[in-house]
Design a protein around this motif. Structure first.
Motif, PDB file in Angstrom:
ATOM      1  N   LYS A  55       0.833  -1.202   0.000  1.00 10.47           N
ATOM      2  CA  LYS A  55       0.000   0.000   0.000  1.00 10.47           C
ATOM      3  C   LYS A  55       0.868   1.252   0.000  1.00 10.47           C
ATOM      4  O   LYS A  55       0.599   2.212  -0.720  1.00 10.47           O
ATOM      5  CB  LYS A  55      -0.935   0.008   1.211  1.00 10.47           C
ATOM      6  N   ASP A  56       1.919   1.239   0.838  1.00 11.46           N
ATOM      7  CA  ASP A  56       2.833   2.379   0.885  1.00 11.46           C
ATOM      8  C   ASP A  56       3.514   2.601  -0.460  1.00 11.46           C
ATOM      9  O   ASP A  56       3.634   3.733  -0.935  1.00 11.46           O
ATOM     10  CB  ASP A  56       3.907   2.183   1.965  1.00 11.46           C
ATOM     11  N   ALA A 102       1.051   3.968  -3.026  1.00 13.76           N
ATOM     12  CA  ALA A 102       0.793   5.396  -2.782  1.00 13.76           C
ATOM     13  C   ALA A 102       1.981   6.230  -3.257  1.00 13.76           C
ATOM     14  O   ALA A 102       1.803   7.287  -3.877  1.00 13.76           O
ATOM     15  CB  ALA A 102       0.532   5.644  -1.299  1.00 13.76           C
ATOM     16  N   GLU A 114       1.869   6.520  -6.977  1.00  8.24           N
ATOM     17  CA  GLU A 114       0.860   7.490  -7.410  1.00  8.24           C
ATOM     18  C   GLU A 114       1.335   8.919  -7.264  1.00  8.24           C
ATOM     19  O   GLU A 114       0.933   9.793  -8.026  1.00  8.24           O
ATOM     20  CB  GLU A 114      -0.441   7.303  -6.607  1.00  8.24           C
ATOM     21  N   HIS A 115       2.199   9.151  -6.300  1.00 11.49           N
ATOM     22  CA  HIS A 115       2.717  10.497  -6.059  1.00 11.49           C
ATOM     23  C   HIS A 115       4.008  10.768  -6.832  1.00 11.49           C
ATOM     24  O   HIS A 115       4.682  11.763  -6.577  1.00 11.49           O
ATOM     25  CB  HIS A 115       2.891  10.741  -4.560  1.00 11.49           C
TER      26      HIS A 115
END
Length: 77
Positions: free
Chosen positions: A66-67, A70, A73-74
């Motif tokens: 998940k990290d 994320a 995505e950034h």
């Protein structure tokens, strides 16, 4: 004498690597369950304990996935 330089931090495929690790760990749990039917009570207890650790590792890998997703995505490079 060779100079040891660290490899660049390539996180582009970390999510996929982690997913493979999760899948392999799940397969190991399944194989261990199959082995338990032929095991002594002591071996069975050891297998159960190891599978508990594997479940904890899967939870940690999923959190890391998940990290990493994320971060992807950034726009990390």
């Amino acid at each position: 004498m060779a100079h040891n330089r660290p490899n660049p931090d390539d996180r582009s495929d970390n999510v996929e690597k982690l997913q493979d690790m999760v899948q392999n760990t799940i397969e190991n749990i399944e194989k261990a369950h199959e082995t338990m039917q032929f095991s002594s009570p002591e071996e069975r207890a050891n297998i159960e304990a190891k599978n508990e650790r594997r479940e904890e590792a899967i939870a940690a890998m999923r959190a890391e996935m998940k990290d990493e997703a994320a971060a992807r995505e950034h726009g990390y490079q």
